[in-house]
Design a protein around this motif. Sequence first.
Motif, PDB file in Angstrom:
ATOM      1  N   MET A 117       8.452 -11.790  -9.610  1.00 59.29           N
ATOM      2  CA  MET A 117       8.655 -11.269 -10.967  1.00 59.29           C
ATOM      3  C   MET A 117       8.249 -12.318 -12.001  1.00 59.29           C
ATOM      4  SD  MET A 117      12.118  -9.058 -10.955  1.00 59.29           S
ATOM      5  CE  MET A 117      12.166  -8.628 -12.671  1.00 59.29           C
ATOM      6  N   HIS A 118       8.557 -13.553 -11.677  1.00 64.26           N
ATOM      7  CA  HIS A 118       8.191 -14.642 -12.587  1.00 64.26           C
ATOM      8  C   HIS A 118       6.670 -14.696 -12.774  1.00 64.26           C
ATOM      9  CE1 HIS A 118      10.499 -18.158 -14.247  1.00 64.26           C
ATOM     10  NE2 HIS A 118       9.330 -18.179 -14.844  1.00 64.26           N
ATOM     11  N   GLU A 119       5.965 -14.520 -11.650  1.00 62.95           N
ATOM     12  CA  GLU A 119       4.499 -14.544 -11.728  1.00 62.95           C
ATOM     13  C   GLU A 119       3.981 -13.412 -12.621  1.00 62.95           C
ATOM     14  OE1 GLU A 119       2.484 -14.541  -7.932  1.00 62.95           O
ATOM     15  OE2 GLU A 119       3.846 -16.124  -7.275  1.00 62.95           O
ATOM     16  N   VAL A 120       4.590 -12.209 -12.429  1.00 59.67           N
ATOM     17  CA  VAL A 120       4.147 -11.067 -13.233  1.00 59.67           C
ATOM     18  C   VAL A 120       4.425 -11.341 -14.712  1.00 59.67           C
ATOM     19  CG1 VAL A 120       4.516  -8.610 -13.700  1.00 59.67           C
ATOM     20  CG2 VAL A 120       4.412  -9.417 -11.335  1.00 59.67           C
ATOM     21  N   VAL A 121       5.618 -11.872 -14.993  1.00 58.44           N
ATOM     22  CA  VAL A 121       5.986 -12.181 -16.378  1.00 58.44           C
ATOM     23  C   VAL A 121       5.000 -13.205 -16.953  1.00 58.44           C
ATOM     24  CG1 VAL A 121       7.746 -13.358 -17.772  1.00 58.44           C
ATOM     25  CG2 VAL A 121       8.407 -11.543 -16.194  1.00 58.44           C
ATOM     26  N   ASN A 122       4.649 -14.201 -16.140  1.00 61.93           N
ATOM     27  CA  ASN A 122       3.687 -15.204 -16.620  1.00 61.93           C
ATOM     28  C   ASN A 122       2.319 -14.576 -16.892  1.00 61.93           C
ATOM     29  OD1 ASN A 122       5.446 -17.291 -16.710  1.00 61.93           O
ATOM     30  ND2 ASN A 122       4.971 -18.075 -14.670  1.00 61.93           N
ATOM     31  N   MET A 123       1.942 -13.631 -16.024  1.00 61.53           N
ATOM     32  CA  MET A 123       0.661 -12.948 -16.249  1.00 61.53           C
ATOM     33  C   MET A 123       0.705 -12.164 -17.557  1.00 61.53           C
ATOM     34  SD  MET A 123      -0.467 -11.508 -12.597  1.00 61.53           S
ATOM     35  CE  MET A 123      -1.957 -10.646 -12.839  1.00 61.53           C
ATOM     36  N   MET A 124       1.863 -11.541 -17.811  1.00 62.03           N
ATOM     37  CA  MET A 124       2.001 -10.781 -19.065  1.00 62.03           C
ATOM     38  C   MET A 124       1.855 -11.729 -20.254  1.00 62.03           C
ATOM     39  SD  MET A 124       5.160  -8.419 -17.800  1.00 62.03           S
ATOM     40  CE  MET A 124       5.547  -7.434 -19.221  1.00 62.03           C
ATOM     41  N   LEU A 125       2.451 -12.893 -20.148  1.00 64.91           N
ATOM     42  CA  LEU A 125       2.344 -13.861 -21.252  1.00 64.91           C
ATOM     43  C   LEU A 125       0.912 -14.378 -21.385  1.00 64.91           C
ATOM     44  CD1 LEU A 125       5.716 -15.772 -20.818  1.00 64.91           C
ATOM     45  CD2 LEU A 125       5.092 -14.235 -22.681  1.00 64.91           C
ATOM     46  N   ASP A 126       0.258 -14.595 -20.224  1.00 70.18           N
ATOM     47  CA  ASP A 126      -1.153 -15.025 -20.256  1.00 70.18           C
ATOM     48  C   ASP A 126      -1.997 -14.007 -21.004  1.00 70.18           C
ATOM     49  OD1 ASP A 126      -0.795 -17.331 -18.863  1.00 70.18           O
ATOM     50  OD2 ASP A 126      -1.382 -16.505 -16.908  1.00 70.18           O
ATOM     51  N   VAL A 127      -1.787 -12.733 -20.669  1.00 67.28           N
ATOM     52  CA  VAL A 127      -2.592 -11.682 -21.301  1.00 67.28           C
ATOM     53  C   VAL A 127      -2.384 -11.693 -22.808  1.00 67.28           C
ATOM     54  CG1 VAL A 127      -2.580  -9.190 -21.678  1.00 67.28           C
ATOM     55  CG2 VAL A 127      -2.981 -10.071 -19.431  1.00 67.28           C
ATOM     56  N   THR A 128      -1.146 -11.799 -23.249  1.00 69.68           N
ATOM     57  CA  THR A 128      -0.909 -11.746 -24.700  1.00 69.68           C
ATOM     58  C   THR A 128      -1.529 -12.960 -25.384  1.00 69.68           C
ATOM     59  OG1 THR A 128       1.256 -12.766 -24.401  1.00 69.68           O
ATOM     60  CG2 THR A 128       1.210 -10.395 -24.619  1.00 69.68           C
ATOM     61  N   ARG A 129      -1.457 -14.114 -24.714  1.00 71.05           N
ATOM     62  CA  ARG A 129      -2.018 -15.326 -25.328  1.00 71.05           C
ATOM     63  C   ARG A 129      -3.549 -15.234 -25.374  1.00 71.05           C
ATOM     64  NH1 ARG A 129      -3.113 -20.910 -24.514  1.00 71.05           N
ATOM     65  NH2 ARG A 129      -3.366 -20.737 -22.274  1.00 71.05           N
ATOM     66  N   ILE A 130      -4.127 -14.833 -24.244  1.00 66.95           N
ATOM     67  CA  ILE A 130      -5.591 -14.814 -24.147  1.00 66.95           C
ATOM     68  C   ILE A 130      -6.180 -13.697 -25.006  1.00 66.95           C
ATOM     69  CG2 ILE A 130      -7.517 -14.396 -22.549  1.00 66.95           C
ATOM     70  CD1 ILE A 130      -5.715 -15.782 -20.408  1.00 66.95           C
ATOM     71  N   ASP A 131      -5.450 -12.587 -25.077  1.00 61.75           N
ATOM     72  CA  ASP A 131      -5.979 -11.434 -25.794  1.00 61.75           C
ATOM     73  C   ASP A 131      -5.824 -11.564 -27.307  1.00 61.75           C
ATOM     74  OD1 ASP A 131      -7.321  -9.403 -24.514  1.00 61.75           O
ATOM     75  OD2 ASP A 131      -5.932  -7.903 -25.293  1.00 61.75           O
ATOM     76  N   SER A 132      -4.897 -12.431 -27.722  1.00 59.90           N
ATOM     77  CA  SER A 132      -4.652 -12.493 -29.164  1.00 59.90           C
ATOM     78  C   SER A 132      -5.876 -13.122 -29.836  1.00 59.90           C
ATOM     79  CB  SER A 132      -3.399 -13.308 -29.470  1.00 59.90           C
ATOM     80  OG  SER A 132      -3.719 -14.672 -29.460  1.00 59.90           O
ATOM     81  N   GLU A 133      -6.223 -12.567 -30.974  1.00 61.88           N
ATOM     82  CA  GLU A 133      -7.453 -13.010 -31.633  1.00 61.88           C
ATOM     83  C   GLU A 133      -7.335 -14.445 -32.144  1.00 61.88           C
ATOM     84  OE1 GLU A 133      -7.488  -9.651 -34.116  1.00 61.88           O
ATOM     85  OE2 GLU A 133      -8.095  -8.446 -32.395  1.00 61.88           O
ATOM     86  N   THR A 134      -6.115 -14.974 -32.103  1.00 61.87           N
ATOM     87  CA  THR A 134      -5.917 -16.308 -32.699  1.00 61.87           C
ATOM     88  C   THR A 134      -6.108 -17.424 -31.678  1.00 61.87           C
ATOM     89  OG1 THR A 134      -3.582 -16.067 -32.208  1.00 61.87           O
ATOM     90  CG2 THR A 134      -4.272 -15.525 -34.451  1.00 61.87           C
ATOM     91  N   LEU A 135      -6.460 -17.065 -30.439  1.00 66.61           N
ATOM     92  CA  LEU A 135      -6.586 -18.103 -29.405  1.00 66.61           C
ATOM     93  C   LEU A 135      -7.638 -19.142 -29.808  1.00 66.61           C
ATOM     94  CD1 LEU A 135      -5.902 -19.020 -26.432  1.00 66.61           C
ATOM     95  CD2 LEU A 135      -7.950 -17.775 -25.786  1.00 66.61           C
ATOM     96  N   LYS A 136      -7.192 -20.382 -29.907  1.00 67.22           N
ATOM     97  CA  LYS A 136      -8.120 -21.471 -30.259  1.00 67.22           C
ATOM     98  C   LYS A 136      -8.412 -22.247 -28.984  1.00 67.22           C
ATOM     99  CE  LYS A 136      -8.721 -21.673 -34.856  1.00 67.22           C
ATOM    100  NZ  LYS A 136      -8.908 -20.233 -34.834  1.00 67.22           N
TER     101      LYS A 136
END
Length: 408
Positions: free
Chosen positions: A214-233
């Motif tokens: 579950m932790h891995e899935v949660v981390n993947m969800m966080l990865d997606v939001t970080r990577i997908d956000s247009e503000t990723l520098k």
Amino acid sequence: MSDPVAFDKVSLLRLAFKGLSDDELQEMATVTHLSAYPPDHVLCHEGAYEDIFYILADGNAVTTKHISEEEGERVLRMAGRGDFFGEMALIQNAPRSATVRTTTDCTVLEMGKKDFETMLSRSPRMAISIIRSTLDRMRANDQMAIQDLQRTNKILRQLDRNKLEFIQVAAHELRTPLTVLKGYVNVLRSFPEIKTNATLNEVIGGINKGAERMHEVVNMMLDVTRIDSETLKLVAVPVPLRSMINDIARDFAKSAEERTIVVNIDHDPETPNINGDPTLIQKAIYHLIINAIKYTPDGGTVTIRTRPITMERNTAGVEISVRDSGIGLDAEHHELVFEKFYQVGDVAIHSSGKTKFKGGGPGLGLAIVKGVARAHNGKVWVESLGHDEVNFPGSCFYLHLPIHPSQS
Ligand code: CMP
């Protein structure tokens, strides 16, 4: 209805087609006949093959176009005396492009297709006049289609943002109780009565494994939001690509061996190191390899290759390809697999387990790969002859990354 003797067809035609000679107008008048219709009568049915051209002599009509089940009809234009319609289908030999309906009692001049064509070939001025209006209408229809697309795009972008926000909130909300759960599991583990009880130990191990997953899935969800956000520098540093790939493949060696899958690595000696975010690139390659293993049956092969390439606009880059001998992917999914939560096939029949054959997952891995590619000004795509669980045509995922992401 027979033509009333008093009706002056020529004046009406002069109003509709400016610049025509009296002879042309006279000729046109002879091939038209007058009809009357009550309100709400459909003169042109959108989508129908009909062959009458109309010039509105009296009353009003409305032109509408069907947009969709949800949006219904869109009004294109109100027509009054001197307006003509029905020319588009006749010129194109195509179905009616819109519906024209009377809104009041109407009198119209009607011309059959044959006469319409004869008039067009005889009178260039009439042809030009009609072409002008038709082009205006086509432009108006194009404009409307573009506006619809823009509106739909805006809605889709907003929905995507909502989805991202939901993923982010859900991931954060799940992370805290998961950490608490894992903490308590560790506390339980330290009790002597549990340490010595094989059954309880197994139970605790199971809880821990589930929490880890579950932790891995949660981390993947966080990865997606970080990577997908247009503000990723992106902070680009040198990435030792070949050794990174070797390390990731090594991490999968045990799982691959359990499933008798051979993992080959083939680096072109010219493959350069690249600059980028090592954590993101590591994640992208991890997801490509784990997918290849997951969708390859026992006894199959996964081949990871790297080579130097020249990317668009002549920039230098590398290609990382991951080819498997797995179940393959139908063309209709080739783009959609990179969307968040997209799953091919029936999710319910996916097996559980990270590297098991057709093992399930949240459908975020390839969305992360796409986000990483985009963040580096690279690209990712898949090639496959299709899905076939008998002949196993396999798939090949290509990831192109520039050597210097900021310069591409
Ligand atoms: P046709 O396609 O034969 O039948 C429907 C008619 O509606 C079409 O010819 C035009 O005469 C008319 N039409 C189509 N689009 C527009 C528009 N944007 N504005 C006004 N009239 C239109």
